[in-house]
Motif scaffolding. Structure first.
Motif, PDB file in Angstrom:
ATOM      1  N   LYS A 231     -33.566 -44.747  15.654  1.00 32.18           N
ATOM      2  CA  LYS A 231     -33.351 -45.535  16.874  1.00 32.18           C
ATOM      3  C   LYS A 231     -34.001 -44.884  18.092  1.00 32.18           C
ATOM      4  N   ASN A 232     -34.541 -43.681  17.899  1.00 33.98           N
ATOM      5  CA  ASN A 232     -35.139 -42.949  19.032  1.00 33.98           C
ATOM      6  C   ASN A 232     -36.597 -43.368  19.209  1.00 33.98           C
ATOM      7  N   LEU A 233     -36.780 -44.560  19.734  1.00 38.96           N
ATOM      8  CA  LEU A 233     -38.116 -45.162  19.831  1.00 38.96           C
ATOM      9  C   LEU A 233     -39.093 -44.291  20.627  1.00 38.96           C
ATOM     10  N   LYS A 234     -40.289 -44.110  20.052  1.00 41.16           N
ATOM     11  CA  LYS A 234     -41.368 -43.429  20.772  1.00 41.16           C
ATOM     12  C   LYS A 234     -42.180 -44.454  21.554  1.00 41.16           C
ATOM     13  N   ARG A 235     -42.786 -43.979  22.654  1.00 42.24           N
ATOM     14  CA  ARG A 235     -43.673 -44.813  23.468  1.00 42.24           C
ATOM     15  C   ARG A 235     -43.060 -46.187  23.773  1.00 42.24           C
ATOM     16  N   ILE A 236     -42.053 -46.176  24.643  1.00 42.99           N
ATOM     17  CA  ILE A 236     -41.384 -47.429  24.994  1.00 42.99           C
ATOM     18  C   ILE A 236     -42.346 -48.297  25.795  1.00 42.99           C
ATOM     19  N   GLY A 237     -42.526 -49.536  25.369  1.00 43.29           N
ATOM     20  CA  GLY A 237     -43.376 -50.463  26.105  1.00 43.29           C
ATOM     21  C   GLY A 237     -42.527 -51.460  26.876  1.00 43.29           C
ATOM     22  N   THR A 238     -41.545 -52.015  26.199  1.00 44.71           N
ATOM     23  CA  THR A 238     -40.719 -53.075  26.790  1.00 44.71           C
ATOM     24  C   THR A 238     -39.237 -52.783  26.587  1.00 44.71           C
ATOM     25  N   ILE A 239     -38.477 -53.077  27.622  1.00 47.12           N
ATOM     26  CA  ILE A 239     -37.015 -53.012  27.503  1.00 47.12           C
ATOM     27  C   ILE A 239     -36.470 -54.388  27.850  1.00 47.12           C
ATOM     28  N   SER A 240     -35.538 -54.871  27.027  1.00 47.62           N
ATOM     29  CA  SER A 240     -34.938 -56.176  27.319  1.00 47.62           C
ATOM     30  C   SER A 240     -33.437 -56.130  27.082  1.00 47.62           C
ATOM     31  N   PHE A 241     -32.741 -57.100  27.649  1.00 49.74           N
ATOM     32  CA  PHE A 241     -31.276 -57.157  27.531  1.00 49.74           C
ATOM     33  C   PHE A 241     -30.889 -58.485  26.906  1.00 49.74           C
ATOM     34  N   SER A 242     -29.868 -58.455  26.056  1.00 51.06           N
ATOM     35  CA  SER A 242     -29.498 -59.687  25.366  1.00 51.06           C
ATOM     36  C   SER A 242     -28.060 -59.609  24.879  1.00 51.06           C
ATOM     37  N   ASP A 243     -27.457 -60.763  24.661  1.00 52.11           N
ATOM     38  CA  ASP A 243     -26.127 -60.780  24.068  1.00 52.11           C
ATOM     39  C   ASP A 243     -26.206 -60.899  22.554  1.00 52.11           C
ATOM     40  N   LYS A 244     -27.406 -61.163  22.073  1.00 53.21           N
ATOM     41  CA  LYS A 244     -27.617 -61.210  20.617  1.00 53.21           C
ATOM     42  C   LYS A 244     -28.322 -59.939  20.194  1.00 53.21           C
ATOM     43  N   ARG A 245     -28.125 -59.563  18.946  1.00 55.34           N
ATOM     44  CA  ARG A 245     -28.765 -58.342  18.477  1.00 55.34           C
ATOM     45  C   ARG A 245     -30.284 -58.500  18.493  1.00 55.34           C
ATOM     46  N   PRO A 246     -30.991 -57.622  19.209  1.00 50.49           N
ATOM     47  CA  PRO A 246     -32.452 -57.677  19.190  1.00 50.49           C
ATOM     48  C   PRO A 246     -32.955 -57.265  17.805  1.00 50.49           C
ATOM     49  N   ARG A 247     -34.182 -57.650  17.478  1.00 50.92           N
ATOM     50  CA  ARG A 247     -34.717 -57.278  16.172  1.00 50.92           C
ATOM     51  C   ARG A 247     -34.853 -55.767  16.078  1.00 50.92           C
ATOM     52  N   ASP A 248     -34.769 -55.252  14.865  1.00 52.59           N
ATOM     53  CA  ASP A 248     -34.753 -53.812  14.681  1.00 52.59           C
ATOM     54  C   ASP A 248     -35.549 -53.465  13.423  1.00 52.59           C
ATOM     55  N   TYR A 249     -36.551 -52.625  13.606  1.00 52.93           N
ATOM     56  CA  TYR A 249     -37.500 -52.312  12.546  1.00 52.93           C
ATOM     57  C   TYR A 249     -36.831 -51.835  11.266  1.00 52.93           C
ATOM     58  N   TRP A 250     -35.945 -50.826  11.385  1.00 54.33           N
ATOM     59  CA  TRP A 250     -35.348 -50.238  10.179  1.00 54.33           C
ATOM     60  C   TRP A 250     -34.207 -51.088   9.632  1.00 54.33           C
ATOM     61  N   ALA A 251     -33.546 -51.836  10.520  1.00 54.21           N
ATOM     62  CA  ALA A 251     -32.493 -52.738  10.026  1.00 54.21           C
ATOM     63  C   ALA A 251     -33.105 -53.838   9.178  1.00 54.21           C
ATOM     64  N   GLU A 252     -34.365 -54.199   9.480  1.00 58.56           N
ATOM     65  CA  GLU A 252     -35.055 -55.201   8.660  1.00 58.56           C
ATOM     66  C   GLU A 252     -35.423 -54.642   7.300  1.00 58.56           C
ATOM     67  N   LEU A 253     -35.391 -53.310   7.177  1.00 60.11           N
ATOM     68  CA  LEU A 253     -35.766 -52.671   5.913  1.00 60.11           C
ATOM     69  C   LEU A 253     -34.549 -52.138   5.152  1.00 60.11           C
ATOM     70  N   GLY A 254     -33.389 -52.705   5.461  1.00 61.18           N
ATOM     71  CA  GLY A 254     -32.209 -52.391   4.661  1.00 61.18           C
ATOM     72  C   GLY A 254     -31.268 -51.364   5.256  1.00 61.18           C
ATOM     73  N   TYR A 255     -31.614 -50.805   6.421  1.00 55.75           N
ATOM     74  CA  TYR A 255     -30.751 -49.790   7.016  1.00 55.75           C
ATOM     75  C   TYR A 255     -29.674 -50.440   7.874  1.00 55.75           C
ATOM     76  N   ASP A 256     -28.624 -49.685   8.104  1.00 57.98           N
ATOM     77  CA  ASP A 256     -27.527 -50.138   8.940  1.00 57.98           C
ATOM     78  C   ASP A 256     -28.050 -50.425  10.353  1.00 57.98           C
ATOM     79  N   TYR A 257     -27.647 -51.556  10.925  1.00 60.09           N
ATOM     80  CA  TYR A 257     -28.123 -51.891  12.261  1.00 60.09           C
ATOM     81  C   TYR A 257     -27.599 -50.884  13.285  1.00 60.09           C
ATOM     82  N   TYR A 258     -26.353 -50.527  13.132  1.00 56.60           N
ATOM     83  CA  TYR A 258     -25.701 -49.664  14.129  1.00 56.60           C
ATOM     84  C   TYR A 258     -26.238 -48.233  14.071  1.00 56.60           C
ATOM     85  N   SER A 259     -26.274 -47.665  12.859  1.00 54.70           N
ATOM     86  CA  SER A 259     -26.798 -46.303  12.644  1.00 54.70           C
ATOM     87  C   SER A 259     -26.304 -45.300  13.687  1.00 54.70           C
ATOM     88  N   GLY A 260     -25.020 -45.394  14.018  1.00 55.83           N
ATOM     89  CA  GLY A 260     -24.447 -44.520  15.044  1.00 55.83           C
ATOM     90  C   GLY A 260     -23.854 -43.256  14.448  1.00 55.83           C
TER      91      GLY A 260
END
Lengths: 261, 247
Positions: A231-260
């Motif tokens: 979740k420690n994104l390198k080279r941040i380009g865009t930041i956005s805010f939402s009430d829905k879960r934004p897409r997540d690279y590793w969550a799309e590949l089977g990992y836990d979305y929260y990963s806390g």
């Protein structure tokens, strides 16, 4: 009433008792065992979820991950801070584990600007100098990768809460999720609001007292100690805010979305 | 004298269920744990600078189709951890409420006696110390395995949420040590399992059945009970052997 059909209940012999109890318990054992094997086969062969915000996991397991997240989020607190270490314990060579999203050639850090989506077709452009002008926070902590390794690393930058406050994003940051993407959009993460606003979450521009290198995400990357490295994104380009879960690279590949952590 | 069969109650229903439920769950936890461990398989057995063994060799991983399944392993591990914990919790709760813990917890003499049991099992010593439901070695083993289970849950939580449960992580001696303990405990289960299976085979059918049916069949000589001194010595009352009271 036909009394003749009413058999007198005879006390069972020991052998009869043994046989009867063996039959009942072994039958139960095999029925329960077969059910367990069947249940396992069902789970193991259950279909994968359709890739949307998350993907790659068996559907029932994804449901379980999401429910487990809800349970453990109850224990989250801003008072629970990651342990910090003296500077002398930080590694000199910070491990590079991936270049997803930052491997396009010809990227010019000097031309970089942070893009904060503030509304429909509305964005805030922020330069690295504006960020560096704000109070700097250092953190030396044990960075943890989802793979299982960890490393004591030294980062410095602007706390995300301070960033939100300074750029008057407090109202937007009341939304439940924050999304971040690399400039080329190839790596993207979603964070729950509370983790992003944790006092140790940092928009980092320095490592080991030097400007961060390109392979570590120059000019600005995310350091979020309450999450795994993914979740420690390198080279941040865009930041956005939402009430829905934004897409997540590793969550799309089977990992836990929260990963806390 | 002719012997008669009697049913001797041995394992209560709750203990049998929790035992058999635990078996596949622990299997899944070990398997999914290996899928996770593969992603950072750093543990070796090293003595005086020489590496004797690496956990695990490639042939082992490949034979079990372990490589490149980290996310899948985590998804399984974090579902079945609930069942593992709850089942263990019910078992402990039951042994406390029912009083079964008295048969299970090692006594002071158990640690000395356990050696005699081992010597007996290895056919070095003829006599085994007298025992109740479990012998001294079993008391130690079956209590240790519960403590190990608790250890796995605690170290597991410490690795899982080292920030939110920082005090658990501290209690386990830090993130690294917690992961090592978690791993070593798993090796312990495998070791326990091997010894357990050998012992079950050696103990025979009657013993094995008791973990499914709950009872053992005992051949006993009918008891002759002299009922009181007041009766003339010739008057002997023969009674049916009493069933063990149900626990």
């Amino acid at each position: 009433m036909n009394l003749k059909n009413k058999k007198v209940k005879k006390e069972l012999t020991v052998d009869q008792k043994i046989n009867r109890r063996n039959f009942i318990s072994f039958a139960t054992f095999f029925v329960a065992g077969s059910t367990a094997v069947g249940g396992w086969k069902w789970l193991y062969n259950s279909p994968l979820e359709k890739t949307e915000i998350t993907g790659g996991a068996h559907k029932p397991l994804r449901r379980a991950l999401n429910k487990t997240e809800l349970f453990f989020r109850n224990f989250f607190s801003n008072n629970h801070e990651v342990k910090t270490y003296p500077k002398s314990m930080a590694v000199k060579q910070i491990r590079v584990n991936s270049d997803v999203g930052i491997n396009d050639e010809g990227f010019k850090p000097d031309l970089w600007q942070l893009n904060v989506i503030t509304g429909l077709n509305q964005a805030l452009k922020i330069s690295i100098d504006e960020i560096k002008a704000l109070p700097k926070t250092e953190i030396i902590y044990d960075f943890k990768c989802v793979e299982g390794w960890d490393q004591i690393q030294h980062w410095a930058g602007l706390r995300f809460v301070d960033f939100v406050e300074h750029f008057k994003l407090t109202e937007l940051a009341k939304k439940q999720y924050i999304g971040m993407e690399t400039p080329n959009g190839e790596y993207y993460i979603g964070l729950d609001r509370e983790s992003a606003l944790h006092p140790q979450t940092i928009l980092a521009y320095e490592m080991n007292d030097q400007p961060i290198s390109l392979e570590h995400g120059a000019p600005l990357r995310l350091i979020i100690p309450v999450k795994y490295g993914i979740k420690n994104l390198k080279r941040i380009g865009t930041i956005s805010f939402s009430d829905k879960r934004p897409r997540d690279y590793w969550a799309e590949l089977g990992y836990d979305y929260y990963s806390g952590l | 004298m002719k012997t008669i069969k009697i049913i001797k109650e041995k394992h209560p229903l709750v203990m049998r269920w929790t035992h058999w439920i635990n078996f596949p769950i622990l299997g899944i936890m070990i398997w999914s744990g290996m899928l996770i461990y593969w992603a950072n398989d750093v543990y070796t057995i090293r003595l005086f600078g020489h590496t004797f063994f690496r956990f695990f060799p490639d042939w082992f991983y490949n034979a079990l189709h372990i490589p490149h399944r980290l996310s899948e392993g985590m998804a399984f591990h974090f579902l079945f951890m609930w069942f593992f914990t709850l089942n263990g919790f019910f078992y402990i709760l039951y042994t406390i409420i029912s009083g079964e813990w008295r048969e299970l917890v090692p006594q002071r003499k158990s640690f000395k006696e356990a050696w005699l049991v081992i010597l007996h099992d290895l056919h070095i010593r003829k006599m085994a110390p007298p025992q109740n439901k479990y012998n001294a070695a079993q008391r130690i083993a079956y209590t240790a395995i519960i403590v190990m289970g608790l250890g796995s849950v605690i170290t597991g939580l410490a690795i899982y949420k080292p920030v939110q449960f920082y005090w658990l992580c501290w209690l386990c001696g830090g993130y690294h040590l917690a992961r090592i303990i978690h791993f070593v405990l798993t090796l312990g289960y495998v070791f326990f399992f091997i010894v357990h299976i050998v012992q079950v085979i050696l103990a025979g059918w009657n013993n094995f059945r008791s973990v499914i049916s709950g009872f053992e069949v005992v051949e006993e000589k009918p008891k002759i009970i002299v009922a009181g001194k007041a009766l003339p010595p010739t008057k002997i009352i023969q009674l049916q052997p009493r069933h063990e009271p149900k626990k």
